[in-house]
Design an enzyme around this catalytic site. Structure first.
Site, PDB file in Angstrom:
ATOM      1  N   SER A 262      -6.530  22.555  52.986  1.00 16.83           N
ATOM      2  CA  SER A 262      -5.799  23.137  51.856  1.00 16.83           C
ATOM      3  C   SER A 262      -6.714  23.896  50.899  1.00 16.83           C
ATOM      4  CB  SER A 262      -5.070  22.033  51.083  1.00 16.83           C
ATOM      5  OG  SER A 262      -4.485  22.609  49.934  1.00 16.83           O
TER       6      SER A 262
ATOM      7  N   SER B 196      -5.529  24.748  47.962  1.00 18.46           N
ATOM      8  CA  SER B 196      -4.981  24.515  46.618  1.00 18.46           C
ATOM      9  C   SER B 196      -6.030  24.038  45.617  1.00 18.46           C
ATOM     10  CB  SER B 196      -3.810  23.530  46.684  1.00 18.46           C
ATOM     11  OG  SER B 196      -2.730  24.139  47.344  1.00 18.46           O
TER      12      SER B 196
ATOM     13  N   THR C 247       2.217  18.826  50.496  1.00 19.11           N
ATOM     14  CA  THR C 247       2.325  19.682  51.679  1.00 19.11           C
ATOM     15  C   THR C 247       2.729  18.854  52.891  1.00 19.11           C
ATOM     16  OG1 THR C 247       1.234  21.439  52.934  1.00 19.11           O
ATOM     17  CG2 THR C 247      -0.173  19.605  52.237  1.00 19.11           C
TER      18      THR C 247
ATOM     19  N   LYS D  37       7.111  16.699  52.099  1.00 21.56           N
ATOM     20  CA  LYS D  37       7.908  17.339  51.036  1.00 21.56           C
ATOM     21  C   LYS D  37       9.294  16.709  50.872  1.00 21.56           C
ATOM     22  CE  LYS D  37       5.474  21.646  51.492  1.00 21.56           C
ATOM     23  NZ  LYS D  37       5.508  23.088  51.589  1.00 21.56           N
TER      24      LYS D  37
ATOM     25  N   ASN E  57       7.803  20.419  46.421  1.00 21.79           N
ATOM     26  CA  ASN E  57       6.378  20.686  46.689  1.00 21.79           C
ATOM     27  C   ASN E  57       5.515  20.592  45.436  1.00 21.79           C
ATOM     28  OD1 ASN E  57       6.994  23.160  45.403  1.00 21.79           O
ATOM     29  ND2 ASN E  57       5.386  24.195  46.555  1.00 21.79           N
TER      30      ASN E  57
ATOM     31  N   GLY F 136      11.554  26.847  63.286  1.00 16.81           N
ATOM     32  CA  GLY F 136      11.300  25.560  62.639  1.00 16.81           C
ATOM     33  C   GLY F 136      12.432  25.184  61.705  1.00 16.81           C
ATOM     34  N   ALA F 137      12.545  23.883  61.416  1.00 22.31           N
ATOM     35  CA  ALA F 137      13.658  23.391  60.598  1.00 22.31           C
ATOM     36  C   ALA F 137      13.203  22.303  59.632  1.00 22.31           C
ATOM     37  CB  ALA F 137      14.756  22.857  61.523  1.00 22.31           C
TER      38      ALA F 137
ATOM     39  N   GLY G  53      10.831  21.163  55.980  1.00 25.11           N
ATOM     40  CA  GLY G  53      10.995  21.396  54.554  1.00 25.11           C
ATOM     41  C   GLY G  53      10.852  22.855  54.165  1.00 25.11           C
TER      42      GLY G  53
ATOM     43  N   GLY H  26       0.228  33.263  55.833  1.00 24.87           N
ATOM     44  CA  GLY H  26       0.853  32.615  54.686  1.00 24.87           C
ATOM     45  C   GLY H  26       0.067  32.700  53.385  1.00 24.87           C
TER      46      GLY H  26
HETATM   47  P1  NDP Z   1       7.659  19.845  58.265  1.00 25.12           P
HETATM   48  O1  NDP Z   1       6.858  18.713  58.840  1.00 25.12           O
HETATM   49  O2  NDP Z   1       8.715  19.549  57.269  1.00 25.12           O
HETATM   50  O3  NDP Z   1       8.405  20.628  59.503  1.00 25.12           O
HETATM   51  C1  NDP Z   1       7.687  20.999  60.619  1.00 25.12           C
HETATM   52  C2  NDP Z   1       8.581  21.777  61.589  1.00 25.12           C
HETATM   53  O4  NDP Z   1       7.736  22.245  62.645  1.00 25.12           O
HETATM   54  C3  NDP Z   1       9.710  20.988  62.239  1.00 25.12           C
HETATM   55  O5  NDP Z   1      10.827  21.848  62.401  1.00 25.12           O
HETATM   56  C4  NDP Z   1       9.119  20.615  63.607  1.00 25.12           C
HETATM   57  O6  NDP Z   1      10.095  20.465  64.613  1.00 25.12           O
HETATM   58  C5  NDP Z   1       8.298  21.844  63.903  1.00 25.12           C
HETATM   59  N1  NDP Z   1       7.151  21.628  64.787  1.00 25.12           N
HETATM   60  C6  NDP Z   1       6.080  20.843  64.574  1.00 25.12           C
HETATM   61  N2  NDP Z   1       5.202  20.945  65.592  1.00 25.12           N
HETATM   62  C7  NDP Z   1       5.746  21.818  66.472  1.00 25.12           C
HETATM   63  C8  NDP Z   1       5.322  22.336  67.730  1.00 25.12           C
HETATM   64  N3  NDP Z   1       4.160  21.969  68.279  1.00 25.12           N
HETATM   65  N4  NDP Z   1       6.119  23.222  68.372  1.00 25.12           N
HETATM   66  C9  NDP Z   1       7.291  23.620  67.813  1.00 25.12           C
HETATM   67  N5  NDP Z   1       7.759  23.149  66.634  1.00 25.12           N
HETATM   68  C10 NDP Z   1       6.988  22.255  65.973  1.00 25.12           C
HETATM   69  O7  NDP Z   1       6.587  20.903  57.724  1.00 25.12           O
HETATM   70  P2  NDP Z   1       6.674  21.882  56.471  1.00 25.12           P
HETATM   71  O8  NDP Z   1       7.949  22.622  56.542  1.00 25.12           O
HETATM   72  O9  NDP Z   1       6.333  21.158  55.232  1.00 25.12           O
HETATM   73  O10 NDP Z   1       5.428  22.884  56.760  1.00 25.12           O
HETATM   74  C11 NDP Z   1       5.453  23.715  57.882  1.00 25.12           C
HETATM   75  C12 NDP Z   1       4.257  24.661  57.895  1.00 25.12           C
HETATM   76  O11 NDP Z   1       4.313  25.573  56.800  1.00 25.12           O
HETATM   77  C13 NDP Z   1       2.919  23.940  57.792  1.00 25.12           C
HETATM   78  O12 NDP Z   1       2.034  24.523  58.714  1.00 25.12           O
HETATM   79  C14 NDP Z   1       2.472  24.219  56.363  1.00 25.12           C
HETATM   80  O13 NDP Z   1       1.065  24.214  56.249  1.00 25.12           O
HETATM   81  C15 NDP Z   1       3.047  25.613  56.139  1.00 25.12           C
HETATM   82  N6  NDP Z   1       3.290  25.932  54.726  1.00 25.12           N
HETATM   83  C16 NDP Z   1       2.588  26.942  54.113  1.00 25.12           C
HETATM   84  C17 NDP Z   1       2.818  27.271  52.791  1.00 25.12           C
HETATM   85  C18 NDP Z   1       2.063  28.370  52.148  1.00 25.12           C
HETATM   86  O14 NDP Z   1       2.002  28.393  50.917  1.00 25.12           O
HETATM   87  N7  NDP Z   1       1.518  29.305  52.882  1.00 25.12           N
HETATM   88  C19 NDP Z   1       3.795  26.549  51.974  1.00 25.12           C
HETATM   89  C20 NDP Z   1       4.514  25.557  52.721  1.00 25.12           C
HETATM   90  C21 NDP Z   1       4.232  25.248  54.026  1.00 25.12           C
HETATM   91  P3  NDP Z   1      10.924  19.072  64.820  1.00 25.12           P
HETATM   92  O15 NDP Z   1      12.056  19.104  63.821  1.00 25.12           O
HETATM   93  O16 NDP Z   1      11.390  19.180  66.243  1.00 25.12           O
HETATM   94  O17 NDP Z   1       9.965  17.961  64.589  1.00 25.12           O
END
Ligand code: NDP
Length: 263
Positions: free
Chosen positions: A14, A16, A59, A63, A84, A120-121, A123, A228
């Site tokens: 991070s 941050s 993060t 979340k 967040n 993806g689905a 947070g 990002g």
């Molecule tokens: P979550 O843990 O809430 O969600 C993760 C998602 O990724 C789920 O839908 C999960 O699927 C899917 N997933 C995880 N691993 C895989 C894989 N190998 N193949 C396919 N799908 C996968 O995470 P967040 O939403 O909190 O964060 C997601 C990403 O966004 C992170 O990498 C984070 O660092 C980044 N981010 C960046 C920010 C920025 O400021 N640039 C701000 C916020 C987030 P399933 O439902 O099937 O488990």
């Protein structure tokens, strides 16, 4: 001296701490920002107060746990159930979400966006989908598993898992999965991604600080992409404003944070 932290797993990547400490140091705000590796999201609240924090960011993957930990949730975070940014307000934990507005800032350069596919689905996907819907953007969501899709159905998004996907044309495809964060995985099978990439104008990834395999694939197919970093900057500025309770000017916060990206 106030203390702030970011909670996550992983959290070592991070930026941050550097972003917020640059603001505090260069604008003479008496605070320090650290990082906390947290395995168990249900321990968020007790860890926050044990560290005597004034505020925090949260993060992946905590979340949604952060939302549940709050005494009160304000603004957009209430709509999506995803927090967040945490503020200690007289011993009460107050939650906000700054990711969605941060991402809107990041995609300003793409101008007109009417149709988006979110990979993806989790947070982040929830925050972005709900925010896009506010802008009347058509939103589709594809995830590897079904469990988290009902939230998006209720929002009025088209939802798919890999096997049920129906190809369409998109202005923007955004990866919000954590595939590529600490591994070299693609967010969906390569053939599926290639067909999607042939039908989009722009690509974005929420992951920053590296060219993910997904962005590399976009690059190989000559599609304009961004990582990002601008989203990180956008959400960080908004979070910092909450931390300092508007005692610093937004332009100054943004300038110092942007400078920290060059360090
Ligand atoms: P979550 O843990 O809430 O969600 C993760 C998602 O990724 C789920 O839908 C999960 O699927 C899917 N997933 C995880 N691993 C895989 C894989 N190998 N193949 C396919 N799908 C996968 O995470 P967040 O939403 O909190 O964060 C997601 C990403 O966004 C992170 O990498 C984070 O660092 C980044 N981010 C960046 C920010 C920025 O400021 N640039 C701000 C916020 C987030 P399933 O439902 O099937 O488990």
């Amino acid at each position: 001296m106030k203390l702030f932290s970011i909670f996550g797993n992983p959290v070592s990547h991070s930026r941050s701490p550097l972003m917020h400490n640059s603001v505090f140091k260069n604008l003479n705000y008496p605070a320090c920002y650290t990082r906390t590796h947290l395995e168990d999201g249900t321990k968020l609240k007790e860890t926050f107060f044990a560290l005597n924090l004034s505020g925090a960011n949260v993060t992946v993957p905590h979340k949604e746990a952060a939302f549940n930990a709050c005494d009160e949730v304000r603004g957009f975070a209430k709509t999506i159930g995803v927090v967040n940014t945490l503020i200690n307000e007289n011993g009460k934990l107050i939650g906000y979400n700054t990711d969605a507005d941060g991402f809107m800032y990041a995609i300003e350069e793409f101008k007109t966006i009417n149709k988006i596919l979110i990979l993806g689905a989790g947070g982040t996907a929830k925050a972005l989908a709900a925010r896009f819907k506010q802008e009347s953007i058509k939103v589709s969501v594809i995830n590897r598993s079904k469990g988290r899709l009902p939230f998006f159905d209720d929002l009025g998004c088209q939802t798919y898992i890999w096997d049920t996907f129906e190809l369409s044309h998109y202005d923007l495809v955004v990866n919000t999965t954590s595939a590529g964060l600490k591994d070299e995985e693609l967010p969906a099978p390569k053939e599926l991604l290639l067909s999607i990439l042939k039908n989009t104008n722009f690509v974005a990834d929420a992951i920053y600080g590296k060219i993910t395999p997904f962005l590399q694939l976009a690059n190989d197919n000559n599609i304009t992409y961004k990582d990002g970093a601008d989203m990180l900057l956008g959400q960080g500025v908004l979070a910092n404003e909450l931390f300092v309770q508007s005692t610093l000017r937004k332009d100054d916060i943004k300038r110092e944070m942007a400078q920290s990206f060059l360090l």
